[in-house]
Motif scaffolding. Structure first.
Motif, PDB file in Angstrom:
ATOM      1  N   MET A 258     -11.003  38.170 -54.506  1.00  0.00           N
ATOM      2  CA  MET A 258      -9.772  37.680 -55.123  1.00  0.00           C
ATOM      3  C   MET A 258      -9.327  38.651 -56.217  1.00  0.00           C
TER       4      MET A 258
ATOM      5  N   ALA B 101     -15.122  26.391 -54.154  1.00  0.00           N
ATOM      6  CA  ALA B 101     -14.820  27.819 -54.286  1.00  0.00           C
ATOM      7  C   ALA B 101     -14.367  28.148 -55.708  1.00  0.00           C
TER       8      ALA B 101
ATOM      9  N   HIS C  74      -9.089  30.998 -48.606  1.00  0.00           N
ATOM     10  CA  HIS C  74      -9.405  32.157 -47.753  1.00  0.00           C
ATOM     11  C   HIS C  74      -8.357  33.259 -47.950  1.00  0.00           C
TER      12      HIS C  74
ATOM     13  N   SER D 135      -8.579  34.947 -51.320  1.00  0.00           N
ATOM     14  CA  SER D 135      -9.821  35.676 -51.575  1.00  0.00           C
ATOM     15  C   SER D 135      -9.894  36.996 -50.802  1.00  0.00           C
TER      16      SER D 135
ATOM     17  N   ALA E 147      -6.926  30.893 -60.016  1.00  0.00           N
ATOM     18  CA  ALA E 147      -7.871  30.083 -59.230  1.00  0.00           C
ATOM     19  C   ALA E 147      -7.416  28.630 -59.254  1.00  0.00           C
TER      20      ALA E 147
END
Ligand code: DQA
Length: 150
Positions: free
Chosen positions: A1, A47, A146, A149, A7
């Motif tokens: 990322m 995550a 996904h 990242s 985030a």
């Protein structure tokens, strides 16, 4: 990322999804929107992502939330409800903020009435998840993470 990707993801729900759990449970299941929120938060937390969760019955409020998300989130998981089939404005908002959006429908809209087969959102969505029940939101959260990242 990348360092600049927040985030954080936005999960947006459109009209009538506040009624989840009691609304046509044979189509939408028995889980409530609160259950969906918890599923999304748990999937994101795995995550290290946070979730901003919003439902509105108003098209303009959804558009405002999409605009406000610019630069603040890595992307948007959106179930636009019936606005899917009507709202060019919502599609324009998504393409306007240049955030990846995952379109989620609890039911398999393609098995249902013809008016549910067309989506104004799909052409501006990064991915589309239909007919997976409320697990579609979890898949949407995972797919966004996904993408963020890579
Ligand atoms: C829905 C499908 C739409 O056609 C409908 O208007 C909804 C829910 C779904 O999650 O299956 O409100 O988006």
């Amino acid at each position: 990322m990348s360092e600049k990707t927040p985030a954080r993801i936005l999960v947006l729900n459109g009209p009538n999804l506040n009624l989840l759990g009691t609304r046509e449970p044979e189509i939408y299941g028995h889980e409530t929107l609160k259950d969906v929120e918890e599923l999304c938060r748990a999937a994101a937390a795995q995550a290290g992502f946070e979730v901003e969760f919003l439902q509105s019955n108003h098209e303009g409020a959804l558009i405002d939330a999409i605009h406000a998300a610019r630069g603040q989130v890595a992307g948007i998981v959106i179930n636009p409800g019936a606005f899917t089939h009507t709202s060019i404005a919502l599609a324009d908002a998504i393409s306007g903020v240049q955030l990846p959006a995952i379109e989620v429908h609890i039911s398999n809209v393609h098995k249902r009435e013809a008016f549910r087969h067309h989506s104004y959102i799909s052409p501006v969505a990064a991915s589309i998840i239909v007919g997976a029940g409320v697990n579609g939101y979890v898949l949407g959260v995972q797919q966004l993470i996904h993408l963020a990242s890579r």
